[in-house]
Motif scaffolding. Structure first.
Motif, PDB file in Angstrom:
ATOM      1  N   ARG A   1       0.823  -1.215   0.000  1.00 39.67           N
ATOM      2  CA  ARG A   1       0.000   0.000   0.000  1.00 39.67           C
ATOM      3  C   ARG A   1       0.853   1.259   0.000  1.00 39.67           C
ATOM      4  O   ARG A   1       0.461   2.297  -0.522  1.00 39.67           O
ATOM      5  CB  ARG A   1      -0.946  -0.012   1.195  1.00 39.67           C
ATOM      6  N   PHE A   2       2.044   1.169   0.600  1.00 42.93           N
ATOM      7  CA  PHE A   2       2.947   2.314   0.659  1.00 42.93           C
ATOM      8  C   PHE A   2       4.320   1.917   0.140  1.00 42.93           C
ATOM      9  O   PHE A   2       4.617   0.737  -0.059  1.00 42.93           O
ATOM     10  CB  PHE A   2       3.063   2.843   2.099  1.00 42.93           C
ATOM     11  N   TYR A   3       5.153   2.906  -0.063  1.00 44.72           N
ATOM     12  CA  TYR A   3       6.530   2.679  -0.487  1.00 44.72           C
ATOM     13  C   TYR A   3       7.326   2.206   0.725  1.00 44.72           C
ATOM     14  O   TYR A   3       7.212   2.776   1.808  1.00 44.72           O
ATOM     15  CB  TYR A   3       7.097   3.986  -1.043  1.00 44.72           C
ATOM     16  N   VAL A   4       8.098   1.157   0.557  1.00 41.64           N
ATOM     17  CA  VAL A   4       8.915   0.599   1.633  1.00 41.64           C
ATOM     18  C   VAL A   4      10.383   0.833   1.325  1.00 41.64           C
ATOM     19  O   VAL A   4      10.828   0.619   0.198  1.00 41.64           O
ATOM     20  CB  VAL A   4       8.639  -0.915   1.786  1.00 41.64           C
ATOM     21  N   VAL A   5      11.147   1.289   2.325  1.00 41.62           N
ATOM     22  CA  VAL A   5      12.586   1.493   2.135  1.00 41.62           C
ATOM     23  C   VAL A   5      13.280   1.387   3.489  1.00 41.62           C
ATOM     24  O   VAL A   5      12.735   1.804   4.517  1.00 41.62           O
ATOM     25  CB  VAL A   5      12.872   2.868   1.476  1.00 41.62           C
ATOM     26  N   GLY A   6      14.485   0.800   3.485  1.00 46.42           N
ATOM     27  CA  GLY A   6      15.252   0.624   4.704  1.00 46.42           C
ATOM     28  C   GLY A   6      15.871   1.922   5.188  1.00 46.42           C
ATOM     29  O   GLY A   6      16.075   2.866   4.420  1.00 46.42           O
ATOM     30  N   ALA A   7      16.213   1.962   6.479  1.00 44.99           N
ATOM     31  CA  ALA A   7      16.741   3.183   7.101  1.00 44.99           C
ATOM     32  C   ALA A   7      18.050   3.645   6.469  1.00 44.99           C
ATOM     33  O   ALA A   7      18.201   4.818   6.123  1.00 44.99           O
ATOM     34  CB  ALA A   7      16.929   2.949   8.602  1.00 44.99           C
ATOM     35  N   ARG A   8      19.017   2.740   6.326  1.00 48.71           N
ATOM     36  CA  ARG A   8      20.316   3.138   5.775  1.00 48.71           C
ATOM     37  C   ARG A   8      20.166   3.677   4.356  1.00 48.71           C
ATOM     38  O   ARG A   8      20.727   4.737   4.022  1.00 48.71           O
ATOM     39  CB  ARG A   8      21.284   1.948   5.779  1.00 48.71           C
TER      40      ARG A   8
ATOM     41  N   ALA B   1       5.211   3.850   7.750  1.00 44.13           N
ATOM     42  CA  ALA B   1       4.743   3.241   6.498  1.00 44.13           C
ATOM     43  C   ALA B   1       5.280   1.819   6.355  1.00 44.13           C
ATOM     44  O   ALA B   1       4.564   0.910   5.923  1.00 44.13           O
ATOM     45  CB  ALA B   1       5.171   4.090   5.307  1.00 44.13           C
ATOM     46  N   ASN B   2       6.549   1.616   6.707  1.00 44.62           N
ATOM     47  CA  ASN B   2       7.129   0.275   6.658  1.00 44.62           C
ATOM     48  C   ASN B   2       6.339  -0.692   7.545  1.00 44.62           C
ATOM     49  O   ASN B   2       6.038  -1.821   7.155  1.00 44.62           O
ATOM     50  CB  ASN B   2       8.590   0.302   7.124  1.00 44.62           C
ATOM     51  N   ARG B   3       6.005  -0.226   8.741  1.00 43.75           N
ATOM     52  CA  ARG B   3       5.261  -1.074   9.678  1.00 43.75           C
ATOM     53  C   ARG B   3       3.840  -1.329   9.185  1.00 43.75           C
ATOM     54  O   ARG B   3       3.293  -2.422   9.376  1.00 43.75           O
ATOM     55  CB  ARG B   3       5.249  -0.414  11.059  1.00 43.75           C
TER      56      ARG B   3
ATOM     57  N   GLN C   1       6.466  -4.577   7.129  1.00 40.84           N
ATOM     58  CA  GLN C   1       7.905  -4.725   6.916  1.00 40.84           C
ATOM     59  C   GLN C   1       8.667  -3.720   7.776  1.00 40.84           C
ATOM     60  O   GLN C   1       9.270  -2.777   7.252  1.00 40.84           O
ATOM     61  CB  GLN C   1       8.263  -4.514   5.450  1.00 40.84           C
ATOM     62  N   PRO C   2       8.681  -3.892   9.095  1.00 39.59           N
ATOM     63  CA  PRO C   2       9.396  -2.936   9.951  1.00 39.59           C
ATOM     64  C   PRO C   2      10.875  -2.821   9.622  1.00 39.59           C
ATOM     65  O   PRO C   2      11.491  -1.777   9.851  1.00 39.59           O
ATOM     66  CB  PRO C   2       9.174  -3.483  11.367  1.00 39.59           C
ATOM     67  N   ASP C   3      11.460  -3.894   9.081  1.00 40.40           N
ATOM     68  CA  ASP C   3      12.870  -3.865   8.686  1.00 40.40           C
ATOM     69  C   ASP C   3      13.047  -3.615   7.196  1.00 40.40           C
ATOM     70  O   ASP C   3      14.169  -3.652   6.690  1.00 40.40           O
ATOM     71  CB  ASP C   3      13.555  -5.182   9.062  1.00 40.40           C
TER      72      ASP C   3
END
Length: 200
Positions: free
Chosen positions: A31-38, A158-160, A164-166
């Protein structure tokens, strides 16, 4: 007759073996864009915040694809100060529908980012007219930090919301990402060189 292993596997009192991310329905995971912190912070700061335009348009493009609602993601990205509250509300609603507990303040984050974005825009316009320069240039750059942190808090939610929290689906750098890393590094090198000339 069941073996001991079968009894353990079928024990109704055993804790659920499914991962926490699975509580999010499959149709919500994109539903949203997912991207990692680094990856987020590297691309955000090396592009001096320009990554935010891509970031915002991807969120709205995903929402349009999932909801079917008519919208223009590019316009919502360019005029993000008018749509950031809507984005955080969408994310918050998704978190609540999935019963995902996440401590954040969607409205406060959106408002804080909008205020900082307006100040940064004013500084940029003043700097272009050489009013208050180089102080206005410096303030505009310094504002990248709190703005980036605010955007990341929104991204983390959004990740959560996507389960996909990670951000396991988008943590690695692609070829295009590395091109931006190189360009951004050169860009910062030029900016620092000019800063040394102005303040040196």
């Amino acid at each position: 007759m069941h073996s001991t292993g079968d009894i353990v596997e079928q024990n109704p009192y055993a804790p659920p073996a499914s991962a926490v991310s699975e509580i999010v329905a499959p149709d919500e995971r994109a539903r949203f864009y997912v991207v990692g912190a680094r990856k987020f912070f590297v691309l955000y700061f090396l592009t001096m915040g320009l990554y935010r335009f891509y970031w915002s348009s991807k969120h709205w493009a995903n929402l349009r694809a999932r909801s079917g609602a008519p919208m223009w993601p590019v316009a919502r990205s360019i005029f993000a100060i008018f749509f950031m509250h809507s984005l955080t509300e969408e994310i918050d609603h998704t978190l609540k529908r999935a019963n995902v507990r996440h401590a954040w303040s969607p409205r406060a984050l959106a408002t804080g980012w909008v205020v900082l974005a307006i100040i940064a825009n004013i500084c940029d316009r003043l700097a272009m007219k050489e009013i208050g320069s180089p102080n206005t240039d410096l303030l505009s750059i310094l504002l990248l930090a709190p703005m980036g942190l605010a955007v990341w808090r929104i991204q983390d939610a959004a990740n959560r919301a996507c389960g996909q929290p990670d951000a396991e689906s988008n943590r690695q750098f692609t070829g295009a990402n590395w091109i931006w890393v190189v360009v951004g590094t050169l860009w910062w090198g030029v900016a620092l060189g000019l800063a040394l000339m102005l303040f040196g």
